[in-house]
Design an enzyme around this catalytic site. Structure first.
Site, PDB file in Angstrom:
ATOM      1  N   GLY A 107      20.825 -54.704  87.861  1.00 22.79           N
ATOM      2  CA  GLY A 107      20.024 -55.905  88.107  1.00 22.79           C
ATOM      3  C   GLY A 107      20.029 -56.868  86.924  1.00 22.79           C
ATOM      4  O   GLY A 107      19.801 -58.071  87.108  1.00 22.79           O
ATOM      5  N   GLU A 167      25.581 -48.905  89.364  1.00 19.12           N
ATOM      6  CA  GLU A 167      24.917 -48.363  90.560  1.00 19.12           C
ATOM      7  C   GLU A 167      25.640 -47.209  91.236  1.00 19.12           C
ATOM      8  O   GLU A 167      25.004 -46.252  91.686  1.00 19.12           O
ATOM      9  CB  GLU A 167      24.676 -49.486  91.590  1.00 19.12           C
ATOM     10  CG  GLU A 167      23.590 -50.468  91.207  1.00 19.12           C
ATOM     11  CD  GLU A 167      24.084 -51.630  90.360  1.00 19.12           C
ATOM     12  OE1 GLU A 167      25.241 -51.586  89.862  1.00 19.12           O
ATOM     13  OE2 GLU A 167      23.317 -52.589  90.180  1.00 19.12           O
ATOM     14  N   GLU A 222      23.218 -58.763  87.196  1.00 18.63           N
ATOM     15  CA  GLU A 222      23.005 -59.640  88.357  1.00 18.63           C
ATOM     16  C   GLU A 222      22.099 -60.822  88.000  1.00 18.63           C
ATOM     17  O   GLU A 222      22.328 -61.949  88.438  1.00 18.63           O
ATOM     18  CB  GLU A 222      22.415 -58.822  89.520  1.00 18.63           C
ATOM     19  CG  GLU A 222      23.421 -57.825  90.089  1.00 18.63           C
ATOM     20  CD  GLU A 222      22.796 -56.754  90.975  1.00 18.63           C
ATOM     21  OE1 GLU A 222      21.821 -56.110  90.532  1.00 18.63           O
ATOM     22  OE2 GLU A 222      23.271 -56.562  92.098  1.00 18.63           O
ATOM     23  N   ALA A 254      17.493 -52.666  87.720  1.00 18.61           N
ATOM     24  CA  ALA A 254      16.290 -52.472  88.526  1.00 18.61           C
ATOM     25  C   ALA A 254      15.660 -51.155  88.075  1.00 18.61           C
ATOM     26  O   ALA A 254      16.347 -50.287  87.521  1.00 18.61           O
ATOM     27  CB  ALA A 254      16.666 -52.419  90.000  1.00 18.61           C
TER      28      ALA A 254
HETATM   29  N1  CAA Z   1      14.960 -48.225  85.109  1.00 13.50           N
HETATM   30  C1  CAA Z   1      13.884 -47.585  84.603  1.00 13.50           C
HETATM   31  N2  CAA Z   1      13.781 -47.227  83.313  1.00 13.50           N
HETATM   32  C2  CAA Z   1      14.804 -47.504  82.511  1.00 13.50           C
HETATM   33  C3  CAA Z   1      15.954 -48.160  82.972  1.00 13.50           C
HETATM   34  C4  CAA Z   1      16.003 -48.547  84.334  1.00 13.50           C
HETATM   35  N3  CAA Z   1      17.024 -49.216  84.868  1.00 13.50           N
HETATM   36  N4  CAA Z   1      16.817 -48.298  81.937  1.00 13.50           N
HETATM   37  C5  CAA Z   1      16.228 -47.746  80.877  1.00 13.50           C
HETATM   38  N5  CAA Z   1      15.011 -47.265  81.209  1.00 13.50           N
HETATM   39  C6  CAA Z   1      14.042 -46.571  80.339  1.00 13.50           C
HETATM   40  C7  CAA Z   1      14.468 -45.139  80.093  1.00 13.50           C
HETATM   41  O1  CAA Z   1      14.080 -44.302  81.170  1.00 13.50           O
HETATM   42  C8  CAA Z   1      13.721 -44.838  78.808  1.00 13.50           C
HETATM   43  O2  CAA Z   1      12.387 -44.590  79.110  1.00 13.50           O
HETATM   44  P1  CAA Z   1      11.587 -43.385  78.332  1.00 13.50           P
HETATM   45  O3  CAA Z   1      11.594 -43.834  76.890  1.00 13.50           O
HETATM   46  O4  CAA Z   1      10.231 -43.419  78.951  1.00 13.50           O
HETATM   47  O5  CAA Z   1      12.370 -42.142  78.557  1.00 13.50           O
HETATM   48  C9  CAA Z   1      13.764 -46.182  78.070  1.00 13.50           C
HETATM   49  O6  CAA Z   1      14.040 -47.174  79.058  1.00 13.50           O
HETATM   50  C10 CAA Z   1      14.861 -46.254  77.027  1.00 13.50           C
HETATM   51  O7  CAA Z   1      16.078 -45.890  77.650  1.00 13.50           O
HETATM   52  P2  CAA Z   1      17.056 -44.745  77.096  1.00 13.50           P
HETATM   53  O8  CAA Z   1      16.278 -43.696  76.370  1.00 13.50           O
HETATM   54  O9  CAA Z   1      17.899 -44.289  78.244  1.00 13.50           O
HETATM   55  O10 CAA Z   1      17.908 -45.583  76.035  1.00 13.50           O
HETATM   56  P3  CAA Z   1      19.410 -45.320  75.572  1.00 13.50           P
HETATM   57  O11 CAA Z   1      19.656 -46.232  74.419  1.00 13.50           O
HETATM   58  O12 CAA Z   1      19.674 -43.877  75.398  1.00 13.50           O
HETATM   59  O13 CAA Z   1      20.303 -45.812  76.810  1.00 13.50           O
HETATM   60  C11 CAA Z   1      20.957 -47.302  78.583  1.00 13.50           C
HETATM   61  C12 CAA Z   1      20.309 -47.156  77.185  1.00 13.50           C
HETATM   62  C13 CAA Z   1      22.441 -46.955  78.492  1.00 13.50           C
HETATM   63  C14 CAA Z   1      20.785 -48.742  79.000  1.00 13.50           C
HETATM   64  C15 CAA Z   1      20.251 -46.341  79.577  1.00 13.50           C
HETATM   65  O14 CAA Z   1      18.848 -46.542  79.477  1.00 13.50           O
HETATM   66  C16 CAA Z   1      20.653 -46.537  81.011  1.00 13.50           C
HETATM   67  O15 CAA Z   1      21.727 -46.105  81.408  1.00 13.50           O
HETATM   68  N6  CAA Z   1      19.766 -47.198  81.818  1.00 13.50           N
HETATM   69  C17 CAA Z   1      19.983 -47.345  83.236  1.00 13.50           C
HETATM   70  C18 CAA Z   1      21.013 -48.400  83.525  1.00 13.50           C
HETATM   71  C19 CAA Z   1      21.257 -48.492  85.018  1.00 13.50           C
HETATM   72  O16 CAA Z   1      21.752 -47.583  85.642  1.00 13.50           O
HETATM   73  N7  CAA Z   1      20.959 -49.672  85.605  1.00 13.50           N
HETATM   74  C20 CAA Z   1      21.157 -49.916  87.006  1.00 13.50           C
HETATM   75  C21 CAA Z   1      19.898 -49.638  87.771  1.00 13.50           C
HETATM   76  S1  CAA Z   1      20.158 -49.726  89.517  1.00 13.50           S
HETATM   77  C22 CAA Z   1      20.116 -51.379  89.900  1.00 13.50           C
HETATM   78  O17 CAA Z   1      19.983 -52.230  89.050  1.00 13.50           O
HETATM   79  C23 CAA Z   1      20.237 -51.669  91.366  1.00 13.50           C
HETATM   80  C24 CAA Z   1      20.286 -53.105  91.739  1.00 13.50           C
HETATM   81  O18 CAA Z   1      21.305 -53.771  91.650  1.00 13.50           O
HETATM   82  C25 CAA Z   1      19.121 -53.715  92.348  1.00 13.50           C
END
Ligand code: CAA
Length: 259
Positions: free
Chosen positions: A110, A133, A113, A65
């Site tokens: 998400g 999360e 999921e 998400a």
């Molecule tokens: N939400 C918003 N933006 C996201 C995102 C997310 N979940 N995942 C990645 N992005 C964005 C980053 O902010 C980045 O944007 P910018 O270029 O503008 O800075 C872009 O995508 C590329 O990401 P990274 O630079 O971080 O890429 P990376 O290769 O270094 O890392 C990754 C990849 C490990 C997937 C890392 O992006 C990451 O950890 N993402 C978040 C994963 C996460 O925590 N997901 C769970 C969200 S909470 C949820 O989902 C709740 C639910 O159940 C409803």
């Protein structure tokens, strides 16, 4: 179909729906969820599409998400956001048509999921799964606490959710989260091959089987068996049953008509 964050392609009776927000690794914001909801309605009504492949554009399936959107949410908004995601994913799960997730990269939060509300998960060898999360100070909100334990058992689900660790495709296969791991370059081709295999069977029967399995897992076995019995009976009102059994006895390939 014309969406900002989705791409839809059709190959014969196979619909291929991709989440297309690669700059944010296909993170699910309110807009993407809304488009997904609309797209599923359109696909379910489209008589030309009998099976769906769901995938992501770029290097992620879905990285979760949208954290940027969620950061400033209060409790009420977060509940509303979760409700939206839960409803769309449930709609995918309850579609009559089978849905194959072709997981091409990160399937986190998400994204994991989303893959779990699909019927079958194929993963590329580059895919990564996880429920990160708790690392963000929240819990899964699109049914991760519910579907993960049903798929891989409570112990493994708790470990993945409590630690927020990411696992690779082979580990996801080992614990039963994915059905098969294939080379990245072959992923869509393999998903289409699987879809064609399913399409060669009676599609009403496939839909009834999906319904029986989905409803049965959510109830006690006596009720589940009653659901199966009723749907088994329903099969015998279809032309496909006559065609399937007739073709077997006449030693020819069946020609199913979805009737
Ligand atoms: N939400 C918003 N933006 C996201 C995102 C997310 N979940 N995942 C990645 N992005 C964005 C980053 O902010 C980045 O944007 P910018 O270029 O503008 O800075 C872009 O995508 C590329 O990401 P990274 O630079 O971080 O890429 P990376 O290769 O270094 O890392 C990754 C990849 C490990 C997937 C890392 O992006 C990451 O950890 N993402 C978040 C994963 C996460 O925590 N997901 C769970 C969200 S909470 C949820 O989902 C709740 C639910 O159940 C409803």
């Amino acid at each position: 179909m014309n969406f900002e964050n989705l791409v839809f392609k059709q190959e014969g009776n196979i619909g291929i729906l991709s989440i297309n927000r690669p700059k944010a690794l296909n993170a699910l914001n309110t807009q993407v969820l809304k488009e997904l909801d609309e797209a599923i309605d359109i696909i379910e009504k489209n008589d030309e599409v009998h099976i769906v492949v769901l995938t992501g554009e770029g290097r992620a399936f879905v990285a979760g998400a949208d954290i940027a959107e969620m950061k400033s949410m209060g409790s009420k908004e977060a509940r509303e956001f979760a409700k939206n995601g839960l409803e769309v994913f449930r709609k995918i799960e309850l579609m009559e048509k089978p849905v194959i997730a072709a997981v091409n990269g990160f399937a986190l939060g998400g994204g994991c999921e989303l893959s779990m509300c699909c019927d079958i998960r194929l993963a590329s060898d580059k895919a990564k799964f996880g429920q990160p999360e708790t690392g963000l100070g929240i819990i899964p909100g699109f049914a991760g606490t519910q579907r993960l334990s049903r798929l891989v058992g409570m112990g493994r689900a708790k470990e993945l959710i409590f630690t927020a660790d990411m696992i690779d495709a082979d580990e996801a296969y080992r614990i039963g989260l994915v059905n098969k791991v294939v080379p990245q370059d072959d992923l869509i081709e393999e998903a289409i091959k699987l879809a064609k295999n399913i399409l060669s069977k009676g599609q009403l029967a496939v839909r009834f089987a999906k319904n029986a399995i989905n409803r049965g897992i959510e109830t006690d076995i006596e009720t589940g068996m009653a659901i199966e019995r009723d749907l088994f009976g329903l099969c015998f009102t279809t032309e496909d049953q006559k065609e399937g059994m007739g073709a077997f006895l006449e030693k020819r390939k069946p020609n199913y008509k979805l009737r």
